[in-house]
Design a protein around this motif. Structure first.
Motif, PDB file in Angstrom:
ATOM      1  N   LEU A  13      39.919  45.586  34.179  1.00  0.00           N
ATOM      2  CA  LEU A  13      38.985  44.451  34.226  1.00  0.00           C
ATOM      3  C   LEU A  13      39.700  43.148  33.869  1.00  0.00           C
ATOM      4  O   LEU A  13      39.394  42.088  34.428  1.00  0.00           O
ATOM      5  N   LYS A  14      40.637  43.244  32.949  1.00  0.00           N
ATOM      6  CA  LYS A  14      41.418  42.069  32.549  1.00  0.00           C
ATOM      7  C   LYS A  14      42.152  41.482  33.753  1.00  0.00           C
ATOM      8  O   LYS A  14      42.098  40.263  33.998  1.00  0.00           O
ATOM      9  N   GLU A  15      42.834  42.303  34.504  1.00  0.00           N
ATOM     10  CA  GLU A  15      43.590  41.824  35.662  1.00  0.00           C
ATOM     11  C   GLU A  15      42.675  41.302  36.758  1.00  0.00           C
ATOM     12  O   GLU A  15      43.022  40.366  37.482  1.00  0.00           O
ATOM     13  N   LYS A  16      41.502  41.882  36.869  1.00  0.00           N
ATOM     14  CA  LYS A  16      40.540  41.445  37.883  1.00  0.00           C
ATOM     15  C   LYS A  16      39.937  40.087  37.524  1.00  0.00           C
ATOM     16  O   LYS A  16      39.661  39.264  38.396  1.00  0.00           O
ATOM     17  N   LEU A  17      39.767  39.844  36.221  1.00  0.00           N
ATOM     18  CA  LEU A  17      39.076  38.636  35.759  1.00  0.00           C
ATOM     19  C   LEU A  17      39.986  37.421  35.671  1.00  0.00           C
ATOM     20  O   LEU A  17      39.557  36.296  35.945  1.00  0.00           O
ATOM     21  N   LYS A  18      41.241  37.623  35.289  1.00  0.00           N
ATOM     22  CA  LYS A  18      42.148  36.486  35.024  1.00  0.00           C
ATOM     23  C   LYS A  18      42.204  35.455  36.152  1.00  0.00           C
ATOM     24  O   LYS A  18      42.060  34.255  35.904  1.00  0.00           O
ATOM     25  N   PRO A  19      42.405  35.841  37.400  1.00  0.00           N
ATOM     26  CA  PRO A  19      42.482  34.815  38.461  1.00  0.00           C
ATOM     27  C   PRO A  19      41.182  34.069  38.667  1.00  0.00           C
ATOM     28  O   PRO A  19      41.189  32.898  39.069  1.00  0.00           O
TER      29      PRO A  19
END
Length: 232
Positions: free
Chosen positions: A157-163
């Motif tokens: 979820l972290k990688e999905k949210l950052k951008p």
């Protein structure tokens, strides 16, 4: 404006509560050239119940005052997101379409004498499109993802949210630049001496849009997104 009463002049009501122009416009009450009359007289001329019109105005005023009295920075994540959606996103969806015809009229009537009004109209059209697309994306995609991540901050979820956060802040910057240009070309929303009532409404509501957008962006960038970054 606690002095709202049946003997208050229509033009004074619109000056203190610019969104009341929408109600008067729908009721076909002249708030511009013929606005120097008491609300009671103006309503009766249209065959309306003055007390009912006054009640609608007071409800509009109370709604604004209630929203302005709330300090949301201490809200939990779910409540903060709901507050942003209710106060800012819902207001933009209501205000931007309502404001558009006033801006179009002022640009059409006064654009020859004041050419910068044509650019005001262009900026508003761009802002309207960008802000509505932006808030729709937040409501449909980003805010649900933020809530999911804050409840369960997994690496995926972290990688999905950052951008998403980066993109939204970039869009906020773009809106800020458009609002800055709007303030610059209008000379800090300074009205010309011959400005009619509609001209005055446009400037008041554009200035309110600027204030609300800056407050909106502050809550997202410096409160909500800061919480996300801390969790990331």
């Amino acid at each position: 404006m606690s002095q709202l009463a049946l003997d208050t002049q229509v033009s004074d009501i619109v000056t203190a509560l610019p969104q009341s122009a929408d109600l008067f416009r729908n009721l076909r009450i002249d708030f511009c050239c013929g606005g120097k009359v008491a609300l009671k007289e103006a309503a009766e001329k249209r065959g309306l119940d003055p007390k009912e019109v006054l009640t609608s105005l007071k409800e509009m005023e109370q709604k604004r005052e209630m929203r302005e009295s709330i300090h949301p920075s201490s809200f939990g994540n779910k409540t903060l997101i709901a507050y942003i959606q209710e106060k800012y996103h819902a207001d933009l969806r209501e205000e931007l379409p309502l404001l558009a015809p006033y801006i179009m009229k002022v640009a059409r009537v006064h654009g020859g004498k004041y050419p910068y009004l044509l650019r005001v109209q262009e900026i508003f059209k761009t802002l309207r499109t960008e802000l509505l697309d932006h808030t729709d994306d937040e409501d449909r995609n980003v805010f649900p993802l933020i809530q999911k991540f804050m409840e369960n901050p997994t690496p995926a979820l972290k990688e999905k949210l950052k951008p998403h956060v980066f993109e939204l802040e970039e869009e906020h910057d773009n809106a800020g630049k458009l609002l800055k240009e709007l303030r610059d070309i209008t000379g800090d929303f300074t009205l010309p001496e011959d400005a009619c009532g509609t001209f005055q409404i446009v400037y008041k509501r554009l200035e309110q849009l600027e204030k609300d957008t800056f407050d909106h962006v502050h809550l997202e960038n410096n409160v909500l997104f800061d919480r996300v970054r801390a969790a990331i």
